[in-house]
Design a protein around this motif. Structure first.
Motif, PDB file in Angstrom:
ATOM      1  N   LYS A   4      -4.137   2.700   1.237  1.00  0.00           N
ATOM      2  CA  LYS A   4      -4.443   1.688   0.228  1.00  0.00           C
ATOM      3  C   LYS A   4      -3.983   2.217  -1.121  1.00  0.00           C
ATOM      4  O   LYS A   4      -4.328   3.332  -1.510  1.00  0.00           O
ATOM      5  N   ASP A   5      -3.186   1.424  -1.822  1.00  0.00           N
ATOM      6  CA  ASP A   5      -2.721   1.777  -3.163  1.00  0.00           C
ATOM      7  C   ASP A   5      -2.111   3.177  -3.227  1.00  0.00           C
ATOM      8  O   ASP A   5      -2.336   3.924  -4.182  1.00  0.00           O
ATOM      9  N   CYS A  61       0.821  -1.223   0.000  1.00  0.00           N
ATOM     10  CA  CYS A  61       0.000   0.000   0.000  1.00  0.00           C
ATOM     11  C   CYS A  61       0.849   1.265   0.000  1.00  0.00           C
ATOM     12  O   CYS A  61       0.322   2.361  -0.215  1.00  0.00           O
TER      13      CYS A  61
END
Length: 356
Positions: free
Chosen positions: A208-209, A40
């Motif tokens: 996240k990401d 992430c």
């Protein structure tokens, strides 16, 4: 000590952008945890704060000064790594004093600071041992002691407990929490373990990401997740999600149901839904309760039971073909295939958009 401010921080490796415009303010003395799944970007973000990775764009401030182009050793930070990074041929005392030796501190200053760090970490009787004579938890304390002796403005921890077994992880969590209280230092801690995040943090940053999903106090994120990802990531066992139909809409609420769920009025918590449309309802396993046979809101059969002494975790296969996990704070004897009827307080449920 110092505050740390990240403004539109981005990081690219070639054409691949891995950190995508992160804005975070970490107050002086806060314990902030970066948490998220593998890949992430949390460790990359920490390494940029440390100066071990270049910043592609954006501004990083530590203690009111922009440090984008400042060398790591001049940023006033100390980093504790997952792998301990201590020297096997040196004693504990020599390892803890290593940064001071490089800085050419006097023998008296080194001894004073090592003794202070050893007292804080309760390691006075280990100073003359070599790392090979220490347990994994003791080695990690040596690495932390080396950071303490440098008197940094900011402590950075990169998954420091991931190499330890479960019992040692719990002990070291307590050690690190106590250390933060004693030093009142700014600490930034990276982990993929949401239990560490929930128990240690003043403030959690969920990633996240390469993007920030939500920032807030642990229980704020637990009770009021900004989206389905945060809701599912924080909490153990994870939140249950059920695809539901929106039957009716009210003021700040919606009536939802599916093949296994009786019509239930759930708060919309500021989200907008469409009558006749689809949604996802979330309910945490701890909020599911046993109902009398033939009653309740969810109906299914026991698939698997984990009896943990003071807690029983049950996988329930729903009549609709889906499943939920229920966590009861008592020791129950349930058999596979046994009919189970469940109820819950609808105020504890969350409603998300189906594609969220």
């Amino acid at each position: 000590m110092a505050d740390v401010i990240l403004k539109d921080i981005r990081k690219s490796f070639g054409r691949v952008e891995v950190i995508k415009g992160v804005d975070i303010t970490i107050e002086d003395g806060e314990f902030v945890v970066f948490v998220g799944p593998s890949g992430c970007g949390k460790s990359t973000l920490l390494r940029m704060i440390a100066g071990l990775e270049d910043i592609t764009s954006g501004t990083l401030e530590i203690g009111g000064s922009v440090v984008n182009d400042v060398q790591p050793k001049e940023r006033g930070i100390a980093m504790v790594f997952q792998s301990y990074a201590i020297f096997p041929h040196m004693t504990v005392r020599e390892n803890m004093a290593f940064g001071l030796t490089i800085a050419k501190a006097s023998k008296e200053e080194k001894e004073s600071k090592v003794q202070e760090a050893a007292r804080i970490l309760q390691m006075e009787d280990l100073l003359d041992r070599k790392p090979s004579q220490l347990s994994g938890g003791q080695r990690q304390r040596v690495a932390i002691g080396r950071a303490i002796t440098r008197k940094p403005s900011v402590f950075l921890f990169d998954e420091p407990l991931s190499n330890l077994d479960a019992a040692l992880r719990m002990d070291m969590r307590m050690e690190i929490g106590r250390l933060h209280e004693q030093l009142a230092a700014t600490m930034i801690y990276v982990t993929h373990d949401q239990v560490e995040a929930m128990t240690l943090a003043d403030k959690i940053v969920v990633l996240k990401d390469g993007k920030v999903m939500q920032v807030g106090k642990p229980m704020e994120l637990y009770h009021e997740p900004a989206n389905k990802f945060v809701a599912g990531f924080l909490g153990a066992p994870s939140m249950n999600f059920l695809e539901v139909d929106v039957q009716e809409l009210g003021e700040g609420s919606a009536v939802v149901s599916n093949g296994a769920l009786e019509p239930t009025t759930v708060k919309t918590r500021g989200r907008t839904f469409t009558k006749g449309g689809k949604a996802t309802m979330g309910i945490r396993p701890q909020y599911l309760k046993l109902a009398k046979a033939g009653e309740g809101m969810l109906h299914g059969a026991v698939t698997l039971t984990e009896r943990l002494g003071t807690e029983t975790v049950v996988d329930v296969s729903l009549l609709s073909g889906g499943k939920v996990i229920a966590s009861f704070d008592e020791d129950l004897i349930l058999t596979a295939g046994e009919r189970l009827d469940l109820t819950f307080d609808a105020d504890q449920a969350h409603l998300f958009h189906a594609d969220e």
